[in-house]
Design an enzyme around this catalytic site. Structure first.
Site, PDB file in Angstrom:
ATOM      1  N   GLU A 100       0.819  -1.221   0.000  1.00  0.00           N
ATOM      2  CA  GLU A 100       0.000   0.000   0.000  1.00  0.00           C
ATOM      3  C   GLU A 100       0.852   1.271   0.000  1.00  0.00           C
ATOM      4  O   GLU A 100       0.555   2.248   0.690  1.00  0.00           O
ATOM      5  CB  GLU A 100      -0.967  -0.008   1.185  1.00  0.00           C
ATOM      6  CG  GLU A 100      -1.969  -1.143   1.130  1.00  0.00           C
ATOM      7  CD  GLU A 100      -3.070  -1.031   2.185  1.00  0.00           C
ATOM      8  OE1 GLU A 100      -2.884  -0.294   3.173  1.00  0.00           O
ATOM      9  OE2 GLU A 100      -4.120  -1.679   2.018  1.00  0.00           O
ATOM     10  N   ASN A 159      -4.963  -5.202  -2.289  1.00  0.00           N
ATOM     11  CA  ASN A 159      -5.696  -5.188  -1.023  1.00  0.00           C
ATOM     12  C   ASN A 159      -7.056  -4.558  -1.290  1.00  0.00           C
ATOM     13  O   ASN A 159      -7.185  -3.337  -1.362  1.00  0.00           O
ATOM     14  CB  ASN A 159      -4.949  -4.363   0.025  1.00  0.00           C
ATOM     15  CG  ASN A 159      -3.580  -4.942   0.361  1.00  0.00           C
ATOM     16  OD1 ASN A 159      -3.252  -6.055  -0.032  1.00  0.00           O
ATOM     17  ND2 ASN A 159      -2.787  -4.186   1.101  1.00  0.00           N
ATOM     18  N   LYS A 194     -10.450  -7.955  11.990  1.00  0.00           N
ATOM     19  CA  LYS A 194     -10.741  -8.700  10.766  1.00  0.00           C
ATOM     20  C   LYS A 194     -10.320 -10.165  10.853  1.00  0.00           C
ATOM     21  O   LYS A 194     -10.491 -10.924   9.895  1.00  0.00           O
ATOM     22  CB  LYS A 194     -10.063  -8.038   9.573  1.00  0.00           C
ATOM     23  CG  LYS A 194     -10.653  -6.684   9.194  1.00  0.00           C
ATOM     24  CD  LYS A 194     -10.080  -6.175   7.884  1.00  0.00           C
ATOM     25  CE  LYS A 194     -10.633  -4.805   7.533  1.00  0.00           C
ATOM     26  NZ  LYS A 194     -10.101  -3.749   8.411  1.00  0.00           N
TER      27      LYS A 194
END
Length: 640
Positions: free
Chosen positions: A365, A420, A521
């Site tokens: 990212e 992602n 998560k």
């Protein structure tokens, strides 16, 4: 006279935040609690560890003494008796120093550890807690002055490259020696029998009819033993295991292992635990591995940094294929380019021999907040070239940020790419996953694509009969992951998919789900004590171990007269009993659903498939239980 290891883990004096002083053992972190309570206010700075130790027994004319640290986060200045022995930037890799000339009979070891904010050592901005401390083992190594190298980026001094030619294993063994001597190599099979031997620092040995390292089904390991001989005496010895395997990726057919289609379907892993952060034991590593193996995953993305060697060894042993990466994450720092190069070099040098590793992850990212895009792209090219130079046998990859479009130049530097994507969680529409992948595959049909992260938050105490995106319930997490599992079944050409995350983990800047400082998560809770219902969805899809699981056990109080009951199983049929009577028998595939009436009081449920069984008790209530609903005391926010 071979090398000796002397542990220095015990009896340290720790000078911590606000002038605190305490006695600790290694592994240790000072952020074990404040790094897990939210608010982005955990203490980051410099703390000092001190330890007295006696000089080990050694022959000063024939031997050397090294000091080894397997993980100090994130910058370390190490002194022996007031003299600087080594400086190291990077919190997740092994580093060493030759301290022979610094030793006295009684010695003072001082380690200043810094995890404070800076613009040169990664990571600095990311969705996980940066625990400060000496959180992996510390040891002295007493070794002959003629020895296998201990100075090159924390490596082992032995490099093993297996190839396969017409069934014959061609094992290239390179050793790196400080001093002089003759190198003798023995290759041993899994039973310890010698299958090949030779002499030299750079040799190729044959293993006829090599037994392949074949993933989950047969993770067969050989062992290479290197002996350094001087004047007829073995003065040093190193060894490492290896596996003979071949792999490839195809943009239209996916991943192949040893010539057969082997779609990589697995999880991402963070290593931390409640109260102790990253300062974890081998038993904890083993527990994590057991849970990952239980769902039947065949791959692990070890995010977002170099993990403990012991865990890579477990992946080798159990046949899980690994994506290994460095913490070059979220934001490119022009002053940190040198650090990305050194961390990638350490990652590859220290992990080269692991057969489980198939790719090196360059970044994660990185486009979130990067300003100098030209410098960032140039650094990515440099890292990609470095990986290929140090290890031409493996491919490179990176994880793209969700908002990084398919045309972004950073997505086309490495050999393969993954994204992602949290479509269906952060934005509505699970179906968008299909559209996104179809578009990418149409525009770039020759580009290998995977999902490096996908997932949604869920807490075991939150429930709903009509789950919806954003409610953080176990039930919506099940809806989400069922869709994603079917989605991947529809797209078997995707080279690898990795759930974010196998376990809940600390992310101190985060405030979601009613528990600040955590990312929920995971398929399993932070303490590893609770398998969420979605855990069993993956087990139904991937595991060969027969089981049945009745979902919603924690959703006891239900305000409806008729409710849905869901069962996960890898068996072809299940039978549901309500209050001891057969309610329905159903044939199906992985997910079985029943609508049952709820009478007054408690309703006892049992599900059977042959000898397999599971049970739950539900209770009819007049009003919804408020404890099952997420209460937002302030605006819930992601870490960014």
């Amino acid at each position: 006279m071979t090398r000796a290891y002397i542990s220095l883990n015990g009896e340290w004096t720790f000078h911590g935040p606000n002038g605190s002083v305490e006695q600790v053992n290694i592994p240790h972190t000072w952020n074990g609690k404040d790094g897990q309570d939210g608010g982005n206010d955990y203490w980051r700075g410099t703390c000092t560890y001190e330890k007295n130790f006696r000089q080990p027994e050694f022959d000063s004319e024939k031997q050397r003494v090294y000091l080894e640290f397997q993980g100090v986060n994130s910058t370390a200045d190490v002194e022996i008796n007031g003299n600087l022995a080594v400086h190291h930037d990077g919190g997740y890799s092994t580093f060493r120093a030759d301290i022979t000339e610094m030793l006295q009979e009684e010695n003072r070891l001082t380690v200043r550890v810094d995890n404070s904010t800076n613009d040169r050592v990664y990571p600095q901005k990311a969705d996980f807690t940066f625990y400060g401390g000496i959180y992996r083992d510390v040891a002295l190594i007493v070794v002959s002055q003629n020895h296998f190298d201990l100075d090159y980026f924390g490596g082992k001094g032995i490099k093993i490259t297996p190839k396969l030619e017409k069934g014959c294993g061609k094992i290239h063994v390179e050793t790196f020696v400080t001093g002089t001597g003759t190198v003798e190599i023995s290759l041993l099979d899994a039973k310890g029998n010698q299958v090949a031997s030779g002499e030299g620092q750079d040799i190729i040995l044959d293993i006829p009819n090599a037994h392949l390292w074949n993933g989950l089904e047969d993770p067969y390991l050989y062992r290479a033993v290197a002996r350094l001989v001087k004047s007829g005496e073995v003065v040093d010895q190193v060894e490492d295991h290896f596996g003979v395997r071949v792999f490839e990726v195809d943009p239209k057919k996916g991943f192949f292992l040893n010539g057969r289609s082997y779609p990589l379907r697995g999880v991402c892993r963070h290593q931390d635990r409640p109260g102790i952060g990253n300062a974890i034991s081998q038993a904890i590593h083993e527990e994590d591995m057991a849970l990952i193996r239980e769902i039947g995953a065949n791959t692990i993305r070890l995010a977002h940094y170099q993990h403990d060697q012991y865990f890579y060894d477990l992946c080798d042993k159990y046949g899980l294929i690994v994506w290994a990466e460095i913490p070059y994450i979220s934001e490119h720092m022009p002053s940190g380019r040198e650090n990305t190069i050194s961390q990638m070099t350490e990652l590859i040098v220290q992990n080269y021999n692991h057969p489980s590793i198939v790719c090196w992850g360059v970044s994660n990212e990185i486009t979130i907040s990067t300003k100098n895009k030209r410098d960032m792209l140039d650094n990515h090219r440099a890292l990609n070239d470095l990986c290929h130079r140090l290890d031409p046998t493996r491919f490179t990859t990176l994880a793209c940020y969700a908002m990084c479009g398919p045309f972004n130049r950073s997505a086309h530097i490495t050999d393969v790419v993954s994204w992602n994507l949290y479509l269906g969680w952060y934005v509505p529409g699970l179906w968008l996953n299909d559209m996104w992948v179809k578009f990418f595959h149409t525009v770039y049909p020759n580009r290998c694509l995977g999902f490096s992260e996908y997932g949604c938050e869920a807490m075991p105490n939150l429930h709903a009969s009509h789950p919806r995106r954003g409610d953080h319930t176990e039930e919506y997490q099940c809806v989400y992951h069922e869709y994603m599992l079917r989605f991947f079944d529809r797209n078997p050409w995707m080279w690898g998919t990795h759930v974010w995350n196998m376990f809940d983990f600390a992310a101190d800047a985060r405030d979601q789900g009613g528990e600040p400082g955590m990312n929920h998560k995971g398929l399993v809770t932070f303490d590893r004590k609770t398998r969420k219902d979605s855990f069993y969805a993956y087990k139904a899809w991937w595991s060969k171990e027969p089981f049945v699981h009745l979902c919603g056990k924690r959703y006891v109080d239900r305000p409806e007269s008729e409710t849905m009951v869901k069962v996960y199983s890898n068996q072809p049929s299940v039978s549901l009993y309500v209050n001891g009577k057969l309610f329905s028998e159903q044939r199906g595939d992985k997910v079985f659903t029943f609508r049952i009436p709820l009478g007054e009081g408690e309703t006892r449920l049992e599900v059977h498939s042959g000898e397999l069984t599971d049970s739950a008790v539900l209770r009819r209530v007049d009003e919804p239980n408020p404890a099952y609903t997420l209460v937002k005391h302030k605006k819930s926010q992601n870490w960014v």
